[in-house]
Design a protein around this motif. Structure first.
Motif, PDB file in Angstrom:
ATOM      1  N   HIS A 312       0.894  -1.166  -0.008  1.00 22.45           N
ATOM      2  CA  HIS A 312      -0.045  -0.067   0.020  1.00 22.45           C
ATOM      3  C   HIS A 312       0.944   1.330   0.010  1.00 22.45           C
ATOM      4  O   HIS A 312       1.662   1.417   0.814  1.00 22.45           O
ATOM      5  CB  HIS A 312      -1.124   0.065   1.284  1.00 22.45           C
ATOM      6  N   TYR A 313       0.756   2.173  -1.091  1.00 21.36           N
ATOM      7  CA  TYR A 313       1.744   3.352  -1.373  1.00 21.36           C
ATOM      8  C   TYR A 313       0.589   4.338  -1.051  1.00 21.36           C
ATOM      9  O   TYR A 313      -0.648   4.513  -1.072  1.00 21.36           O
ATOM     10  CB  TYR A 313       2.398   3.180  -2.461  1.00 21.36           C
ATOM     11  N   ARG A 314       1.257   5.432  -0.615  1.00 25.53           N
ATOM     12  CA  ARG A 314       0.648   6.804  -0.379  1.00 25.53           C
ATOM     13  C   ARG A 314       1.444   8.174  -1.024  1.00 25.53           C
ATOM     14  O   ARG A 314       2.800   7.815  -0.855  1.00 25.53           O
ATOM     15  CB  ARG A 314       0.276   7.264   0.998  1.00 25.53           C
ATOM     16  N   VAL A 315       1.063   8.909  -1.388  1.00 22.99           N
ATOM     17  CA  VAL A 315       1.904  10.173  -2.029  1.00 22.99           C
ATOM     18  C   VAL A 315       2.655  10.852  -0.832  1.00 22.99           C
ATOM     19  O   VAL A 315       2.065  11.247   0.099  1.00 22.99           O
ATOM     20  CB  VAL A 315       1.160  11.203  -2.827  1.00 22.99           C
ATOM     21  N   LYS A 316       3.893  11.092  -1.006  1.00 20.02           N
ATOM     22  CA  LYS A 316       4.870  11.732   0.124  1.00 20.02           C
ATOM     23  C   LYS A 316       5.012  13.181  -0.244  1.00 20.02           C
ATOM     24  O   LYS A 316       4.813  13.844   0.501  1.00 20.02           O
ATOM     25  CB  LYS A 316       5.991  10.794   0.399  1.00 20.02           C
ATOM     26  N   HIS A 334      16.086  11.990  -1.703  1.00 18.93           N
ATOM     27  CA  HIS A 334      16.509  12.473  -2.999  1.00 18.93           C
ATOM     28  C   HIS A 334      15.878  11.916  -4.128  1.00 18.93           C
ATOM     29  O   HIS A 334      15.817  10.683  -4.128  1.00 18.93           O
ATOM     30  CB  HIS A 334      17.967  12.681  -2.883  1.00 18.93           C
ATOM     31  N   ILE A 335      16.059  12.499  -5.112  1.00 24.49           N
ATOM     32  CA  ILE A 335      15.906  11.869  -6.596  1.00 24.49           C
ATOM     33  C   ILE A 335      16.953  12.277  -7.389  1.00 24.49           C
ATOM     34  O   ILE A 335      17.724  13.463  -7.242  1.00 24.49           O
ATOM     35  CB  ILE A 335      14.384  12.305  -7.389  1.00 24.49           C
ATOM     36  N   ILE A 336      17.459  11.407  -8.232  1.00 19.10           N
ATOM     37  CA  ILE A 336      18.568  11.696  -9.122  1.00 19.10           C
ATOM     38  C   ILE A 336      18.279  11.709 -10.528  1.00 19.10           C
ATOM     39  O   ILE A 336      17.675  10.805 -10.942  1.00 19.10           O
ATOM     40  CB  ILE A 336      19.674  10.859  -8.868  1.00 19.10           C
ATOM     41  N   LEU A 337      18.684  12.885 -11.218  1.00 21.99           N
ATOM     42  CA  LEU A 337      18.016  13.164 -12.694  1.00 21.99           C
ATOM     43  C   LEU A 337      19.363  12.896 -13.522  1.00 21.99           C
ATOM     44  O   LEU A 337      20.311  13.584 -13.209  1.00 21.99           O
ATOM     45  CB  LEU A 337      17.331  14.280 -12.985  1.00 21.99           C
ATOM     46  N   CYS A 338      19.325  12.036 -14.702  1.00 26.09           N
ATOM     47  CA  CYS A 338      20.499  11.993 -15.345  1.00 26.09           C
ATOM     48  C   CYS A 338      20.229  12.538 -16.949  1.00 26.09           C
ATOM     49  O   CYS A 338      18.998  11.968 -17.421  1.00 26.09           O
ATOM     50  CB  CYS A 338      20.802  10.453 -15.465  1.00 26.09           C
ATOM     51  N   SER A 347      16.265  17.328  -3.894  1.00 26.08           N
ATOM     52  CA  SER A 347      15.462  16.899  -2.614  1.00 26.08           C
ATOM     53  C   SER A 347      14.153  16.841  -3.163  1.00 26.08           C
ATOM     54  O   SER A 347      13.486  17.084  -4.045  1.00 26.08           O
ATOM     55  CB  SER A 347      15.640  18.165  -1.499  1.00 26.08           C
ATOM     56  N   PHE A 348      13.193  16.110  -2.271  1.00 24.76           N
ATOM     57  CA  PHE A 348      11.969  15.825  -2.462  1.00 24.76           C
ATOM     58  C   PHE A 348      11.184  17.092  -2.491  1.00 24.76           C
ATOM     59  O   PHE A 348       9.827  17.114  -3.296  1.00 24.76           O
ATOM     60  CB  PHE A 348      11.241  15.047  -1.427  1.00 24.76           C
ATOM     61  N   SER A 349      11.561  18.118  -2.198  1.00 27.61           N
ATOM     62  CA  SER A 349      10.603  19.380  -2.548  1.00 27.61           C
ATOM     63  C   SER A 349      11.245  20.196  -3.615  1.00 27.61           C
ATOM     64  O   SER A 349      10.547  21.220  -4.136  1.00 27.61           O
ATOM     65  CB  SER A 349      11.004  20.540  -1.324  1.00 27.61           C
ATOM     66  N   GLY A 350      12.084  19.456  -4.579  1.00 26.34           N
ATOM     67  CA  GLY A 350      12.472  20.019  -5.861  1.00 26.34           C
ATOM     68  C   GLY A 350      13.539  20.852  -5.919  1.00 26.34           C
ATOM     69  O   GLY A 350      13.916  21.288  -6.828  1.00 26.34           O
ATOM     70  N   VAL A 351      14.200  20.865  -4.810  1.00 26.54           N
ATOM     71  CA  VAL A 351      15.267  22.114  -4.581  1.00 26.54           C
ATOM     72  C   VAL A 351      16.511  21.183  -5.159  1.00 26.54           C
ATOM     73  O   VAL A 351      17.084  19.857  -4.520  1.00 26.54           O
ATOM     74  CB  VAL A 351      15.709  22.432  -3.113  1.00 26.54           C
ATOM     75  N   LYS A 352      17.514  21.647  -6.062  1.00 21.56           N
ATOM     76  CA  LYS A 352      18.623  20.887  -6.523  1.00 21.56           C
ATOM     77  C   LYS A 352      19.730  21.284  -5.506  1.00 21.56           C
ATOM     78  O   LYS A 352      19.942  22.274  -4.890  1.00 21.56           O
ATOM     79  CB  LYS A 352      19.082  21.620  -7.643  1.00 21.56           C
TER      80      LYS A 352
END
Length: 1130
Positions: A312-316, A334-338, A347-352
């Motif tokens: 069961h997933y929920r939006v974070k 974090h998310i990593i964009l290539c 970061s998850f708030s969209g800050v690089k």
């Protein structure tokens, strides 16, 4: 999704419509007034058709070939506006019409309008294209509507709109579904064809054109799309749907229907669908995080719980921003964009937060774990460089550099080894610390290390799966697809669009380790998943290599307690200080069945006795003898004894018996013979034994009894003179005749025979015989108790004839016991009481049958007499089971029937004072009323006569069953209960019973009876006159004179006779009740000798002779005491 132009052509005029042949091989187009037929495979124009003189606006292929209308004339229906488009439902039952005034009309096949849909824009929004969804999986028919209000809408057959209108921002000219209804094509004034989901979500552009798109269709059962434009351009495209997915250990996320994400647990096969309602561009999954890139944002999901099996997933978080990237990776925070050479950490708030610039294009990126916020990334570049990057560190660490471009890579569980697949399809494995190339393998397109074993990896390529352990040769098996993960014994393989978990046994690498005696490593491989046979082989190899820890774990896995006990015993011995490995290995060989090798090791270690024990335990006596050679005779004798035991244990008991007999072990021989039921062998042993050998002979007798051969058992008991056991044998086998015969010869065993016999009879419901047996055994108490229980049961069960019989037997038992002077008075009292009860129950049996059963078996006079007898006898307490109501009811009914109305009225009056059962209530009330209509007197014929004083007694006698005048007790027939013509007399003092009988038997001469009648004859008549001058017989009979008594006396005066009177009596006129002592005999004189009376010699009950003979014929016994007619005893 991307569109690839397959072929293109251009006609001279606008393409208004087109249609595919149902099999998809041909395409037909309406271009001006011509029809063009193309081959869809290469765009070749097959032929132009010029049959039309005006512009062709619509073309269609019949799905089933030719069109043949059922009706001869075509029906026509008027429409309120110009019809611009139409579409039939899948089943052909309904037709949807799109009109220029913005109205949609849904009609049945007869043309009748069923549903009318008015669009909001009305005439300002003409309906330009409609199409029904062809999917067979949808529960409802769904109509897609495109109007020139620049809206896309969906409706059900009922006219209900599905969802909201979707804005297009162009005027649509054509709409069509894919064959299965999963996607929609839409073209128009925007000069391009757009791909939408079946719910109206725009996915992308198929192909941009130079003019309006008037028509577009999908090739049946394919992803090929054809587009027709206003300028005559025909374009044929292939749509390629790429796989968008992400994997972390056993969690796999992939795109479905372009807008949905499905997360699958590869082990449990659980799945969860996440609907995004927009085009899913990228997916990344890591531990409890899931990142989904949509066209304008990135969604970050998290699991509800830390349990990996929870789906069961929920939006974070949501990052509402458009990103362009080739690869997407998610970490804990974090998310990593290539994007080509650049890596960005957000970061998850969209800050690089960080950015890394690489020397070459990034070909591969993977999260290799780490603490939250400090995860490590493995990055492979096109120039062959491999780097490790931590998300919290700006500096990338170069692990190694190779000459060829990186295609795929993975790091081992302990991060000591690195596997790389390059652009030449070569799998190369490096030591990370030394940068040394450990080995390389060809034909690889993907690689994965086992997450549970450091030295195992797998790689795929060329249609094969390759598993490699350490530096051993590769093990191959066929497998389609790409390896993306290796967890334990499961390999995760991606084939086309589906991910599957393949169970791969690890047998081959395990044996590779075993061959090199690397037991601990082999055990680690086995833990990943091997068969039970492989586990056992590992355990055996480790045991022979004296690697006890590994062997113990492996035997525990296969639950082999036998070998675990061996290992435990060896470990205990090692703790005690034993260090002889030859001895340990000998024990191992003996357990494995390698006995000769074990014997050699035992001898080498100086333990020949253990080898001998091993051979004898295994019954290998010949090998043991060979091992001994010419050794100690005692040991040879021991071998022979053990050989006999072995013969017994291997199901060759006859040979064992012979050996035991020859060795003098008779007890063991008897045990074997008895257990196998060999009676012949047992009797041979018993007859050969001396009678002094009691124990083996008793064992023989025991087995004879057990094997149901009592004759042989008796012979054996006689041989040793054990008469008590012989008696017990007869009793146990219920051979009563032999037991009785033995009891007559040896009276001391009387109790041992008759008591069990009586108990056996009682257990078999033969209680009467059991009572007699107890009596015969001298167990008077048990005999009486059995009879009392029988009597009570008979009364409770309303078997009153049985109760009478049992009470009579009880009375006779009491009379027998009364011979004991100490119990005489008490027993005689019981005797008279039981005799009285027997007479009552015997009579009441007829009353009970009359009241309970539908038919009567007795004459009315008999029932009348019985009920009177019972009422006269029941002056005090009423015995259990006897009902006064039944008795009075019978008396009332029979009295009324026989004319004793006074007595009947009295009986009915008595009944009024008793509690009457409901079944008699109505009959008694009716009888009480009807009896009042009868005379108040009794019939004189029913009045009983006293044969002593000739007095007529009343039917209801207050004194009971005695004469009201002389008090002489009446003697009743035991069948009809009539008063018998008998008078009891007593002997004068001094006359014994024997003398009285001898005097009666003298038969004194009787006076000749003279004729009392005189015959007188005259002329006209004959007269017969009684001559009263002749002396009556009474004057000549001394007994008759004794019957006189004083009138008015209230005391009973018995008739006492002298010797002279006895001499005058005839034997046939006297009946004698010859009671056993201590009772006196009873004498009765018949006053009507011609009326025969019979007395039962057993119970001394009196009957009319005719009645007695009839009853005996019916029952073959006395009806009272049940003495059989063929029984000679009295």
């Amino acid at each position: 999704m991307r569109a690839v132009l397959t072929w293109r052509d251009k006609a001279e005029q606008c393409i208004y419509d087109l249609a595919f042949k149902p099999d998809g091989t041909q395409l037909i187009l309406a271009a001006g007034n011509r029809l063009l037929v193309y081959d869809t495979s290469d765009g070749t124009l097959l032929q132009p058709l010029k049959g039309h003189k005006d512009t062709v606006y619509c073309v269609a292929y019949a799905k089933d070939g030719l069109w043949s209308p059922e009706q001869k004339s075509v029906s026509k229906h008027k429409s309120s506006s110009k019809i611009t488009c139409c579409s039939w439902t899948n089943d052909g039952q309904y037709l949807a019409l799109g009109m220029f005034n913005g109205i949609i009309s849904i009609r049945n096949k007869n043309g009748e309008e069923k549903v009318k849909i008015e669009r909001p824009g009305c005439s300002l929004s003409p309906i330009w294209s409609i199409c029904w969804n062809p999917s067979r999986e949808e529960h409802n028919d769904i109509l897609a509507v495109a109007d020139w209000g620049q809206k896309l809408s969906f409706y059900q057959l009922s006219g209900k709109q599905i969802g909201k209108d979707r804005s297009l921002n162009f005027d649509p000219c054509c709409i069509s579904y894919f064959t299965k209804g999963e996607y929609i094509l839409l073209g128009g004034s925007d000069k391009q064809v757009s791909l939408f989901t079946k719910d109206g979500v725009r996915l992308g552009t198929v192909g941009e054109q130079n003019s309006w798109v008037w028509t577009c269709k999908v090739k049946p059962e394919s992803n090929y799309v054809v587009v027709g434009c206003q300028d005559g351009t025909i374009s044929f495209y292939q749509l390629i749907f790429s796989t968008v997915h992400g994997l972390y250990k056993d969690q796999y996320a992939y795109r479905d229907s372009m807008t949905d994400v499905i997360v699958q647990h590869l082990i449990t096969e659980q799945k969860v669908r996440i609907k995004c309602k927009e085009l899913v561009k990228k997916i990344a999954i890591y531990k409890n995080r899931l990142a989904i890139q949509l066209p304008e944002k990135i969604l970050i999901y998290e699991l509800y719980s830390d349990d990996s099996s929870d789906m069961h997933y929920r939006v974070k978080e949501k990052i509402v921003k458009k990103f362009e990237c080739n690869l997407l990776v998610v970490c804990a925070d974090h998310i990593i964009l290539c994007q080509e050479k650049r890596l960005q950490c957000l970061s998850f708030s969209g800050v690089k937060e960080r950015e890394w610039q690489m020397e070459s294009l990034i070909r591969y990126i993977k999260v290799i774990g780490g603490p939250p916020g400090r995860e490590g990334l493995l990055v492979g570049l096109k120039n062959g460089q491999i780097l490790k990057i931590f998300v919290d560190n700006l500096f990338a660490i170069v692990l190694l550099k190779q000459a060829t471009a990186v295609r795929c890579l993975d790091m081992s569980a302990s991060r000591n080894k690195l596997a790389v697949v390059d652009e030449n399809d070569t799998c190369l494995v490096y030591d990370i610390h030394t940068k040394e190339l450990l080995f390389q393998e060809p034909n690889a397109n993907s690689v994965a290390w086992n997450t549970q074993c450091e030295d195992m990896l797998c790689f795929s390529g060329g249609g094969y799966l390759n598993i490699k352990a350490s530096t051993f040769p590769v093990h191959q098996q066929k497998l389609q697809g790409f390896v993306v993960g290796y967890n334990g014994s499961k390999i995760f393989c991606l084939h086309v669009f589906s991910m599957s978990a393949v169970e791969v046994p690890q047998s081959a690498p395990m044996y590779q380790y075993l061959d090199r005696k690397m037991f601990k490593e082999a055990y680690q491989i086995a833990c990943l998943g091997v068969t039970d046979t492989d586990w056992r082989e590992l355990a055996m190899e480790a045991l022979e290599g004296l690697e006890f820890d590994t062997a113990k774990k492996a035997f525990t896995r296969v639950q082999d307690l036998r070998y675990l006990e061996l290992i435990n015993s060896i470990e205990e011995r090692k703790k005690r200080g034993e260090t002889n490995n030859d001895l340990f290995l000998a024990d191992v060989f003996s357990y494995q069945g390698k006995f000769h090798e074990a014997a050699k090791l035992y001898r080498r270690s100086g333990h020949e006795n253990l080898a001998l024990d091993m051979y004898t335990d295994l019954r290998m006596f010949e090998y043991a003898k060979d091992f001994l050679g010419s050794g100690d005779p005692k040991e040879t004798k021991m071998l022979i004894t053990k050989q006999a035991d072995w013969a017994r244990n291997i199901n060759e008991p006859k040979a064992a018996v012979e050996m035991y007999i020859s060795a003098g072990e008779h007890v063991k021989a008897i045990e074997i013979s008895g257990d196998h039921g060999w009676v012949d062998m047992l009797i041979d042993i018993a007859r050969k034994l001396d009678k002094a050998e009691r124990e083996p002979l008793l064992m023989c007798a025991h087995y004879f009894k057990k094997l149901d051969n009592p004759g042989y058992a008796a012979e054996t008991y006689l041989k040793i003179g054990d008469l008590k056991s012989l008696v017990q044998l007869h009793v146990e086998t219920q051979r009563w005749d032999e037991a009785f015969a033995l009891g007559e010869k040896h009276p001391e065993f009387k109790d041992d025979i008759y008591v069990p016999y009586a108990q056996w009879l009682a257990e078999n419901d033969r209680f009467e015989e059991a009572q007699k047996a107890f009596h015969k055994a001298g167990r008077q108490g048990e005999a009486v108790r059995v009879l009392e229980q029988l009597t009570h049961n008979a009364v409770v069960e309303s078997r009153f004839n049985d109760a009478a019989y049992y009470y009579w037997m009880l009375s006779m038992q009491c009379l027998d016991i009364a011979q004991d002077p100490a119990q005489k008075d008490a027993m005689l009292s019981k005797f008279h009481h039981f005799q009285h009860l027997a007479e009552l129950y015997h009579g009441y049996h007829a009353i009970q049958r009359y009241t309970e059963e539908p038919f009567s078996f007795h004459l009315p006079e008999t029932l009348f007499n019985i009920s009177r007898f019972l009422l006269h006898s029941l002056t005090k307490d009423t015995p259990l089971g006897i009902s006064k109501v039944n008795t009075l009811f019978t008396l009332a009914k029979q009295s009324k029937a026989l004319g004793a109305y006074k007595l009947a009225r009295h009986a009915y009056d008595k009944l009024q004072g008793l509690q009457i059962p409901s079944r008699f209530q109505k009959s008694i009330e009716l009888g009480s009323l009807t009896i009042r209509s009868k005379p108040f007197h009794d019939s004189e014929e029913l009045v009983p006569l006293c044969y002593r004083c000739s007095t007529n007694n009343p039917l209801l006698n207050n004194l009971g069953n005695v004469c009201i005048n002389c008090r002489q007790p009446f003697v009743f027939s035991a069948s009809s209960y009539e008063v018998l013509h008998l008078v009891e007399f007593y002997l004068e003092e001094g006359i014994t019973d024997e003398e009285a009988v001898s005097l009666i038997d003298l038969e004194a001469p009787r006076h000749k009876r003279e004729n009392k009648w005189q015959e007188i004859t005259s002329n006209n008549s004959q007269t017969l006159r009684l001559d009263e001058t002749v002396d009556s017989m009474g004057d000549d009979d001394p007994f008759t004179a004794k019957l006189s008594f004083e009138q008015g006396g209230s005391e009973f005066v018995p008739v006492v006779v002298s010797r002279s009177v006895l001499r005058s009596m005839s034997r046939r006129d006297v009946l004698i009740k010859r009671w056993p002592p201590p009772l006196q005999w009873q004498y009765f004189r018949s006053l009507l000798p011609d009326a025969s009376i019979t007395m039962c010699p057993s119970c001394f009950q009196m009957f009319h002779s005719e009645d007695y003979e009839l009853l005996v014929l019916q029952h073959t016994c006395c009806p009272y005491c049940r003495r059989r007619i063929d029984d000679p005893s009295p």
